[in-house]
Design a protein around this motif. Structure first.
Motif, PDB file in Angstrom:
ATOM      1  N   TYR A  18      61.141  39.662  40.774  1.00  0.00           N
ATOM      2  CA  TYR A  18      59.830  39.567  40.133  1.00  0.00           C
ATOM      3  C   TYR A  18      58.792  39.080  41.137  1.00  0.00           C
ATOM      4  N   SER A  19      59.144  38.084  41.942  1.00  0.00           N
ATOM      5  CA  SER A  19      58.222  37.600  42.970  1.00  0.00           C
ATOM      6  C   SER A  19      57.916  38.694  43.983  1.00  0.00           C
ATOM      7  N   ARG A  20      58.919  39.466  44.349  1.00  0.00           N
ATOM      8  CA  ARG A  20      58.685  40.589  45.268  1.00  0.00           C
ATOM      9  C   ARG A  20      57.732  41.601  44.642  1.00  0.00           C
ATOM     10  N   PHE A  21      57.901  41.864  43.360  1.00  0.00           N
ATOM     11  CA  PHE A  21      57.010  42.768  42.637  1.00  0.00           C
ATOM     12  C   PHE A  21      55.560  42.303  42.759  1.00  0.00           C
ATOM     13  N   LEU A  22      55.327  41.005  42.572  1.00  0.00           N
ATOM     14  CA  LEU A  22      53.972  40.475  42.682  1.00  0.00           C
ATOM     15  C   LEU A  22      53.421  40.647  44.093  1.00  0.00           C
ATOM     16  N   VAL A  23      54.208  40.235  45.068  1.00  0.00           N
ATOM     17  CA  VAL A  23      53.714  40.172  46.444  1.00  0.00           C
ATOM     18  C   VAL A  23      53.647  41.549  47.098  1.00  0.00           C
ATOM     19  N   LYS A  24      54.644  42.365  46.859  1.00  0.00           N
ATOM     20  CA  LYS A  24      54.737  43.638  47.585  1.00  0.00           C
ATOM     21  C   LYS A  24      54.128  44.823  46.835  1.00  0.00           C
ATOM     22  N   GLU A  25      53.883  44.671  45.527  1.00  0.00           N
ATOM     23  CA  GLU A  25      53.374  45.811  44.763  1.00  0.00           C
ATOM     24  C   GLU A  25      52.073  45.504  44.021  1.00  0.00           C
ATOM     25  N   VAL A  26      52.034  44.390  43.273  1.00  0.00           N
ATOM     26  CA  VAL A  26      50.821  44.093  42.506  1.00  0.00           C
ATOM     27  C   VAL A  26      49.661  43.726  43.420  1.00  0.00           C
ATOM     28  N   ILE A  27      49.895  42.798  44.336  1.00  0.00           N
ATOM     29  CA  ILE A  27      48.812  42.373  45.236  1.00  0.00           C
ATOM     30  C   ILE A  27      48.259  43.539  46.046  1.00  0.00           C
ATOM     31  N   PRO A  28      49.097  44.353  46.699  1.00  0.00           N
ATOM     32  CA  PRO A  28      48.536  45.494  47.435  1.00  0.00           C
ATOM     33  C   PRO A  28      47.744  46.440  46.541  1.00  0.00           C
ATOM     34  N   TYR A  29      48.193  46.644  45.303  1.00  0.00           N
ATOM     35  CA  TYR A  29      47.447  47.521  44.402  1.00  0.00           C
ATOM     36  C   TYR A  29      46.062  46.942  44.116  1.00  0.00           C
ATOM     37  N   ILE A  30      46.009  45.671  43.779  1.00  0.00           N
ATOM     38  CA  ILE A  30      44.726  45.032  43.459  1.00  0.00           C
ATOM     39  C   ILE A  30      43.808  45.045  44.675  1.00  0.00           C
ATOM     40  N   GLU A  31      44.347  44.736  45.841  1.00  0.00           N
ATOM     41  CA  GLU A  31      43.503  44.660  47.036  1.00  0.00           C
ATOM     42  C   GLU A  31      43.076  46.044  47.539  1.00  0.00           C
ATOM     43  N   SER A  32      43.732  47.085  47.054  1.00  0.00           N
ATOM     44  CA  SER A  32      43.335  48.448  47.422  1.00  0.00           C
ATOM     45  C   SER A  32      42.357  49.059  46.426  1.00  0.00           C
ATOM     46  N   ASN A  33      42.293  48.507  45.212  1.00  0.00           N
ATOM     47  CA  ASN A  33      41.523  49.153  44.151  1.00  0.00           C
ATOM     48  C   ASN A  33      40.377  48.318  43.589  1.00  0.00           C
ATOM     49  N   TYR A  34      40.267  47.071  44.029  1.00  0.00           N
ATOM     50  CA  TYR A  34      39.192  46.210  43.526  1.00  0.00           C
ATOM     51  C   TYR A  34      38.483  45.530  44.692  1.00  0.00           C
ATOM     52  N   ASN A  35      37.259  45.099  44.426  1.00  0.00           N
ATOM     53  CA  ASN A  35      36.473  44.409  45.459  1.00  0.00           C
ATOM     54  C   ASN A  35      36.892  42.949  45.503  1.00  0.00           C
ATOM     55  N   VAL A  36      37.968  42.687  46.196  1.00  0.00           N
ATOM     56  CA  VAL A  36      38.486  41.333  46.272  1.00  0.00           C
ATOM     57  C   VAL A  36      38.570  40.879  47.720  1.00  0.00           C
ATOM     58  N   ASN A  37      38.486  39.577  47.902  1.00  0.00           N
ATOM     59  CA  ASN A  37      38.704  38.988  49.217  1.00  0.00           C
ATOM     60  C   ASN A  37      40.184  39.084  49.544  1.00  0.00           C
ATOM     61  N   LYS A  38      40.511  39.635  50.687  1.00  0.00           N
ATOM     62  CA  LYS A  38      41.908  39.836  51.044  1.00  0.00           C
ATOM     63  C   LYS A  38      42.446  38.643  51.829  1.00  0.00           C
ATOM     64  N   GLY A  39      43.733  38.427  51.679  1.00  0.00           N
ATOM     65  CA  GLY A  39      44.380  37.344  52.410  1.00  0.00           C
ATOM     66  C   GLY A  39      44.792  36.207  51.506  1.00  0.00           C
ATOM     67  N   ALA A  40      45.783  35.454  51.971  1.00  0.00           N
ATOM     68  CA  ALA A  40      46.385  34.392  51.165  1.00  0.00           C
ATOM     69  C   ALA A  40      45.384  33.340  50.718  1.00  0.00           C
ATOM     70  N   GLN A  41      44.362  33.066  51.533  1.00  0.00           N
ATOM     71  CA  GLN A  41      43.422  32.001  51.204  1.00  0.00           C
ATOM     72  C   GLN A  41      42.581  32.329  49.976  1.00  0.00           C
ATOM     73  N   HIS A  42      42.687  33.562  49.487  1.00  0.00           N
ATOM     74  CA  HIS A  42      41.905  33.992  48.329  1.00  0.00           C
ATOM     75  C   HIS A  42      42.776  34.328  47.118  1.00  0.00           C
ATOM     76  N   ARG A  43      44.071  34.021  47.190  1.00  0.00           N
ATOM     77  CA  ARG A  43      44.988  34.375  46.106  1.00  0.00           C
ATOM     78  C   ARG A  43      45.602  33.113  45.496  1.00  0.00           C
ATOM     79  N   TYR A  44      45.706  33.142  44.163  1.00  0.00           N
ATOM     80  CA  TYR A  44      46.294  32.022  43.417  1.00  0.00           C
ATOM     81  C   TYR A  44      47.225  32.591  42.358  1.00  0.00           C
ATOM     82  N   ILE A  45      48.141  31.747  41.891  1.00  0.00           N
ATOM     83  CA  ILE A  45      49.119  32.183  40.905  1.00  0.00           C
ATOM     84  C   ILE A  45      49.210  31.120  39.823  1.00  0.00           C
ATOM     85  N   GLY A  46      49.431  31.523  38.568  1.00  0.00           N
ATOM     86  CA  GLY A  46      49.450  30.522  37.517  1.00  0.00           C
ATOM     87  C   GLY A  46      50.147  30.962  36.245  1.00  0.00           C
ATOM     88  N   GLY A  47      50.613  29.966  35.499  1.00  0.00           N
ATOM     89  CA  GLY A  47      51.246  30.224  34.213  1.00  0.00           C
ATOM     90  C   GLY A  47      51.635  28.926  33.542  1.00  0.00           C
TER      91      GLY A  47
END
Length: 315
Positions: free
Chosen positions: A157-186
């Motif tokens: 599941y963690s691999r899914f987030l890091v290797k698939e979800v994050i690249p999708y979001i950073e390729s399709n939305y106007n977001v700041n790229k890189g770890a310093q701009h990413r957070y996780i929560g639940g």
């Protein structure tokens, strides 16, 4: 009896067949975009709810908060218990008031009957004896329904987030790229998988929000289970440098199990001399284990993670 009633109510969510489909979500602030089918080589394919804040513009870039239990975040009319985190209202208001820098929220739905298997930290689980693992796999939420519907697979599941979800979001939305701009929560089990993913991928996230973290791991206190969470954090906390970590807890319903356990985690962070400005552990007397409770205090971790720097505020 209160705990039994809560567990029964949670079981209703697990067997609710409508959650195999993408729910229709409406928000009060900002805008929701639904990504219908993210294909994955690590977990079963699923949809994403992407919340864009008020004033979202293609001329601006945004930080990102990745949140678990994505069906429960935005619209009580679409949730199993008619409660929500009110993420759109809380985050939208903070952004409009200038208390935080703008960010988007990516809601990742859980795996329904496999939620426990997907969110339980895998390496602490596998550090248990085979006999203990087998015993945990026999636990039931209620008669005829296993707590773990499959083997624990939170590393995937963690691999899914890091290797698939994050690249999708950073390729399709106007977001700041890189770890310093990413957070996780639940929250609850989502709290466990948040700190676990942060420790496994410290170079991919800048912080983790862990609300009402389910430190028992199962639904009864077990020293052996909790000890492995402690050991894993103690052995991996040195991987963190400037990452922020937020914990909180109440003391009613399921949260009644947390105060003594969270105190031991707090002791661990202090013993490791983790910088005080980078972590918080907040206690909310009387608060229970519900989306309504988390919504009331969600502004606190959001401000902690996304508050503007003095330089940004001046601009």
């Amino acid at each position: 009896m209160k705990l039994v009633a809560l567990l029964f109510s949670l079981s209703i969510f697990v067997v609710h067949t409508s959650y195999a489909n993408t729910p229709k979500v409406q928000v009060s602030k900002g805008h929701i975009e639904v990504i219908d089918n993210i294909e994955s080589q690590f977990v079963k394919n699923r949809f994403l709810n992407v919340w864009l804040p008020p004033g979202y513009s293609k001329n601006t870039t945004y930080d990102v908060l990745y949140m678990h239990d994505g069906r429960m975040l935005f619209d009580a009319n679409s949730t199993w218990n008619k409660q929500e985190w009110r993420v759109d209202e809380v985050a939208g208001s903070l952004i409009e008031q200038g208390k935080v820098r703008p960010f988007i929220v990516v809601g990742i739905p859980n795996a329904v009957e496999n939620r426990h298997s997907e969110y339980y930290p895998q390496q602490p689980f596998e550090a248990l004896s085979k006999q203990k693992q087998n015993a945990l796999y026999q636990l039931e939420k209620y008669p005829g329904h296993k707590l773990f519907a499959s083997k624990v697979y939170s590393d995937n599941y963690s691999r899914f987030l890091v290797k698939e979800v994050i690249p999708y979001i950073e390729s399709n939305y106007n977001v700041n790229k890189g770890a310093q701009h990413r957070y996780i929560g639940g929250s609850s089990m989502g709290g466990l998988i948040s700190w676990y993913t942060l420790l496994n991928y410290p170079n991919e996230f800048s912080g983790a929000i862990c609300m009402s973290t389910h430190w028992p791991g199962i639904f009864s206190h077990d020293d052996e289970v909790f000890a492995e969470f402690q050991n894993y954090i103690a052995n991996n906390i040195a991987k963190l440098s400037n990452q922020k970590v937020y914990f909180d807890y109440g003391d009613s319903t399921l949260d009644a199990m947390y105060p003594k356990l969270q105190a031991q985690i707090d002791d661990l962070f202090m013993a490791q001399q983790y910088p005080a400005k980078l972590w918080q552990s907040q206690y909310f007397p009387g608060e229970d284990h519900t989306e309504n409770a988390w919504a009331k205090r969600l502004h606190i971790p959001l401000e902690f993670m996304f508050r503007k720097t003095k330089q940004a505020a001046a601009e």
